[in-house]
Design an enzyme around this catalytic site. Structure first.
Site, short mmCIF file in Angstrom:
data_model
loop_
_atom_site.label_atom_id
_atom_site.label_comp_id
_atom_site.label_asym_id
_atom_site.label_seq_id
_atom_site.Cartn_x
_atom_site.Cartn_y
_atom_site.Cartn_z
N ASN A 88 -12.97 -3.63 1.96
CA ASN A 88 -13.80 -2.50 2.34
C ASN A 88 -15.07 -2.32 1.21
OD1 ASN A 88 -12.75 -0.55 4.78
ND2 ASN A 88 -11.70 0.17 3.16
N HIS A 117 -6.94 -5.86 2.58
CA HIS A 117 -5.93 -5.19 2.95
C HIS A 117 -5.48 -6.41 3.76
CE1 HIS A 117 -6.84 -1.45 2.18
NE2 HIS A 117 -7.55 -1.20 2.07
N HIS A 137 -9.99 -4.87 -3.67
CA HIS A 137 -8.64 -5.17 -2.78
C HIS A 137 -8.84 -5.97 -1.71
CE1 HIS A 137 -9.89 -0.86 -2.53
NE2 HIS A 137 -9.59 -0.96 -1.86
N GLU A 148 -12.35 3.54 -1.32
CA GLU A 148 -11.80 4.27 -2.34
C GLU A 148 -11.37 3.62 -3.70
OE1 GLU A 148 -8.74 6.46 0.16
OE2 GLU A 148 -9.79 7.25 1.30
N VAL A 149 -10.97 2.55 -3.88
CA VAL A 149 -11.07 2.22 -5.14
C VAL A 149 -11.94 1.42 -5.33
CG1 VAL A 149 -9.01 1.61 -6.65
CG2 VAL A 149 -8.41 3.15 -5.00
N ASP A 198 0.71 -1.22 0.07
CA ASP A 198 0.16 -0.15 -0.37
C ASP A 198 1.57 0.95 0.09
OD1 ASP A 198 -3.40 0.65 0.50
OD2 ASP A 198 -1.81 2.34 0.88
N ILE A 199 0.48 2.44 -0.68
CA ILE A 199 1.46 3.41 -0.93
C ILE A 199 1.45 4.71 0.46
CG2 ILE A 199 -0.57 5.06 -1.68
CD1 ILE A 199 1.46 5.32 -4.39
P1 AMP Z 1 -9.73 1.55 0.44
O1 AMP Z 1 -10.38 2.38 1.78
O2 AMP Z 1 -10.26 -0.32 1.32
O3 AMP Z 1 -9.91 2.03 -1.35
O4 AMP Z 1 -8.37 1.58 -0.03
C1 AMP Z 1 -7.59 1.57 -0.54
C2 AMP Z 1 -6.29 1.54 -1.11
O5 AMP Z 1 -5.45 2.16 -1.79
C3 AMP Z 1 -5.59 2.72 0.51
O6 AMP Z 1 -5.04 1.89 1.35
C4 AMP Z 1 -4.93 3.66 -0.40
O7 AMP Z 1 -3.92 4.23 0.25
C5 AMP Z 1 -3.92 2.69 -1.77
N1 AMP Z 1 -3.44 2.84 -2.99
C6 AMP Z 1 -4.40 4.25 -3.63
N2 AMP Z 1 -3.61 4.44 -4.37
C7 AMP Z 1 -2.64 3.36 -4.93
C8 AMP Z 1 -1.28 3.16 -5.61
N3 AMP Z 1 -0.66 3.96 -6.66
N4 AMP Z 1 -0.28 1.53 -4.89
C9 AMP Z 1 -0.70 0.79 -4.13
N5 AMP Z 1 -1.85 1.94 -3.00
C10 AMP Z 1 -2.25 2.57 -4.06
#
Ligand code: AMP
Length: 125
Positions: free
Chosen positions: A97, A112, A110, A105-106, A39-40
């Site tokens: 999530n 974690h 995914h 958010e994405v 994770d970034i």
């Molecule tokens: P969520 O809130 O469960 O959708 O988590 C999205 C996660 O993606 C967050 O922990 C971000 O830090 C992570 N994230 C977003 N962009 C990137 C990226 N380019 N590389 C790695 N992790 C990312």
């Protein structure tokens, strides 16, 4: 902004771009069904994201539409990543999530993997 996990898959999301090799990631594992990378913005000493290669918005979408091989492959990949990272002892947390109330958010499924210190209660009070 949190995403609506019921919307159709949008292949412009950041993890789709990582899967296509359009943007880099710190890869820790890959196989036919899954990709894992750091994770970034890590929330623990170890914070790995595991994603399926297929176009699924969320756990809900994946469990409804993916075939059995994709589901088995993804679930096994999550376990393999945790084992290969040496996390089984003293343990780790899995978190996925789904939708706005969970603050997804994405809009690409995914999981974690969080580890490396005592992680405290499951949810902030
Ligand atoms: P969520 O809130 O469960 O959708 O988590 C999205 C996660 O993606 C967050 O922990 C971000 O830090 C992570 N994230 C977003 N962009 C990137 C990226 N380019 N590389 C790695 N992790 C990312």
């Amino acid at each position: 902004m949190a995403v609506d996990a019921t919307l159709p898959y949008d292949d412009s999301n950041i993890f789709a771009k990582i899967l296509r090799g359009e943007i880099p990631c710190a890869k820790v594992y890959e196989d036919d069904h899954a990709l894992a990378f750091n994770d970034i913005n890590p929330q623990a000493p170890t914070h790995i994201l595991v994603i399926p290669r297929g176009p699924y918005v969320s756990w809900d979408d994946f469990s409804a539409r993916a075939d059995d091989a994709e589901i088995a492959g993804f679930i096994r990949a999550v376990g393999a990543v945790a084992r290969e990272a040496g996390l089984v002892e003293p343990g780790y947390r899995l978190l996925a999530n789904v939708g706005p109330h969970s603050h997804q958010e994405v809009p690409h499924l995914h999981v974690h993997i969080l580890a490396g210190r005592p992680l405290g209660p499951m949810l902030a009070k």
